[in-house]
Design a protein around this motif. Structure first.
Motif, PDB file in Angstrom:
ATOM      1  N   LYS A   3      72.893  52.014 -27.817  1.00  9.56           N
ATOM      2  CA  LYS A   3      72.241  53.234 -28.275  1.00  9.56           C
ATOM      3  C   LYS A   3      71.668  54.026 -27.101  1.00  9.56           C
ATOM      4  N   SER A   4      71.053  53.346 -26.152  1.00  8.06           N
ATOM      5  CA  SER A   4      70.450  54.035 -25.008  1.00  8.06           C
ATOM      6  C   SER A   4      71.503  54.746 -24.160  1.00  8.06           C
ATOM      7  N   ALA A   5      72.694  54.156 -24.043  1.00  6.85           N
ATOM      8  CA  ALA A   5      73.774  54.781 -23.271  1.00  6.85           C
ATOM      9  C   ALA A   5      74.254  56.051 -23.958  1.00  6.85           C
ATOM     10  N   VAL A   6      74.437  55.989 -25.272  1.00  6.25           N
ATOM     11  CA  VAL A   6      74.892  57.167 -26.013  1.00  6.25           C
ATOM     12  C   VAL A   6      73.825  58.252 -25.995  1.00  6.25           C
ATOM     13  N   GLU A   7      72.577  57.877 -26.218  1.00  3.52           N
ATOM     14  CA  GLU A   7      71.511  58.869 -26.282  1.00  3.52           C
ATOM     15  C   GLU A   7      71.209  59.507 -24.929  1.00  3.52           C
ATOM     16  N   SER A   8      71.667  58.917 -23.839  1.00  5.82           N
ATOM     17  CA  SER A   8      71.493  59.555 -22.537  1.00  5.82           C
ATOM     18  C   SER A   8      72.369  60.802 -22.408  1.00  5.82           C
ATOM     19  N   PHE A   9      73.341  60.966 -23.316  1.00  4.76           N
ATOM     20  CA  PHE A   9      74.234  62.124 -23.320  1.00  4.76           C
ATOM     21  C   PHE A   9      73.815  63.196 -24.322  1.00  4.76           C
ATOM     22  N   LEU A  10      72.729  62.999 -25.061  1.00  6.94           N
ATOM     23  CA  LEU A  10      72.308  63.967 -26.071  1.00  6.94           C
ATOM     24  C   LEU A  10      72.115  65.352 -25.469  1.00  6.94           C
ATOM     25  N   ARG A  11      72.559  66.375 -26.216  1.00  8.38           N
ATOM     26  CA  ARG A  11      72.455  67.789 -25.847  1.00  8.38           C
ATOM     27  C   ARG A  11      73.271  68.148 -24.605  1.00  8.38           C
ATOM     28  N   GLU A  12      74.283  67.333 -24.287  1.00 10.49           N
ATOM     29  CA  GLU A  12      75.184  67.610 -23.175  1.00 10.49           C
ATOM     30  C   GLU A  12      76.605  67.713 -23.723  1.00 10.49           C
ATOM     31  N   LYS A  13      77.448  68.470 -23.017  1.00  6.84           N
ATOM     32  CA  LYS A  13      78.842  68.591 -23.438  1.00  6.84           C
ATOM     33  C   LYS A  13      79.584  67.320 -23.043  1.00  6.84           C
ATOM     34  N   VAL A  14      80.161  66.666 -24.038  1.00  9.14           N
ATOM     35  CA  VAL A  14      80.807  65.378 -23.822  1.00  9.14           C
ATOM     36  C   VAL A  14      82.164  65.309 -24.527  1.00  9.14           C
ATOM     37  N   LYS A  15      82.905  64.303 -24.141  1.00 10.66           N
ATOM     38  CA  LYS A  15      84.154  63.944 -24.817  1.00 10.66           C
ATOM     39  C   LYS A  15      83.945  62.535 -25.351  1.00 10.66           C
ATOM     40  N   VAL A  16      84.066  62.378 -26.669  1.00 14.12           N
ATOM     41  CA  VAL A  16      83.844  61.098 -27.324  1.00 14.12           C
ATOM     42  C   VAL A  16      85.174  60.596 -27.882  1.00 14.12           C
ATOM     43  N   LYS A  17      85.509  59.360 -27.574  1.00 15.61           N
ATOM     44  CA  LYS A  17      86.696  58.729 -28.146  1.00 15.61           C
ATOM     45  C   LYS A  17      86.210  57.655 -29.104  1.00 15.61           C
ATOM     46  N   CYS A  18      86.654  57.757 -30.360  1.00 15.49           N
ATOM     47  CA  CYS A  18      86.223  56.821 -31.395  1.00 15.49           C
ATOM     48  C   CYS A  18      87.260  55.725 -31.602  1.00 15.49           C
ATOM     49  N   ALA A  19      86.867  54.712 -32.356  1.00 12.03           N
ATOM     50  CA  ALA A  19      87.710  53.542 -32.600  1.00 12.03           C
ATOM     51  C   ALA A  19      89.037  53.900 -33.261  1.00 12.03           C
ATOM     52  N   ASP A  20      89.088  54.981 -34.023  1.00  8.96           N
ATOM     53  CA  ASP A  20      90.334  55.383 -34.684  1.00  8.96           C
ATOM     54  C   ASP A  20      91.202  56.248 -33.768  1.00  8.96           C
ATOM     55  N   ASN A  21      90.891  56.263 -32.462  1.00  4.18           N
ATOM     56  CA  ASN A  21      91.600  57.007 -31.417  1.00  4.18           C
ATOM     57  C   ASN A  21      91.472  58.527 -31.551  1.00  4.18           C
ATOM     58  N   ASP A  22      90.557  59.002 -32.383  1.00  2.00           N
ATOM     59  CA  ASP A  22      90.268  60.428 -32.449  1.00  2.00           C
ATOM     60  C   ASP A  22      89.339  60.783 -31.302  1.00  2.00           C
ATOM     61  N   GLU A  23      89.508  62.003 -30.767  1.00  2.00           N
ATOM     62  CA  GLU A  23      88.647  62.481 -29.689  1.00  2.00           C
ATOM     63  C   GLU A  23      87.914  63.719 -30.152  1.00  2.00           C
ATOM     64  N   TYR A  24      86.662  63.814 -29.765  1.00  3.51           N
ATOM     65  CA  TYR A  24      85.828  64.947 -30.124  1.00  3.51           C
ATOM     66  C   TYR A  24      85.178  65.479 -28.865  1.00  3.51           C
ATOM     67  N   ILE A  25      85.172  66.803 -28.715  1.00  6.18           N
ATOM     68  CA  ILE A  25      84.568  67.447 -27.553  1.00  6.18           C
ATOM     69  C   ILE A  25      83.534  68.436 -28.057  1.00  6.18           C
ATOM     70  N   GLY A  26      82.354  68.387 -27.468  1.00  6.17           N
ATOM     71  CA  GLY A  26      81.298  69.314 -27.852  1.00  6.17           C
ATOM     72  C   GLY A  26      79.943  68.808 -27.385  1.00  6.17           C
ATOM     73  N   ILE A  27      78.908  69.463 -27.884  1.00  5.19           N
ATOM     74  CA  ILE A  27      77.530  69.107 -27.548  1.00  5.19           C
ATOM     75  C   ILE A  27      77.109  67.949 -28.454  1.00  5.19           C
TER      76      ILE A  27
END
Length: 64
Positions: A3-27
């Motif tokens: 949780k601490s690793a993910v929350e260090s990216f809050l309010r920043e533009k990121v690229k997230v890759k989820c377990a279902d291999n979907d990718e999301y880009i945004g704040i």
């Protein structure tokens, strides 16, 4: 991921890759009220993204 690793990216533009291999880009934002415990990437184009995910669904996260 932790949780601490993910929350260090809050309010920043990121690229997230989820377990279902979907990718999301945004704040990265944290849910409130009924979305508590979930996160999503706010799309800069339309101001929102309806796909919410939990920390356990995140495979990787990085800055864009």
């Amino acid at each position: 991921m932790k949780k601490s690793a993910v929350e260090s990216f809050l309010r920043e533009k990121v690229k997230v890759k989820c377990a279902d291999n979907d990718e999301y880009i945004g704040i990265l934002e944290k849910g409130t009220c009924y979305e508590e415990g979930y996160y999503h990437c706010k799309n800069e184009m339309n101001g929102h993204d309806n796909h919410w995910f939990r920390i356990s669904h995140i495979k990787s996260i990085s800055h864009c």
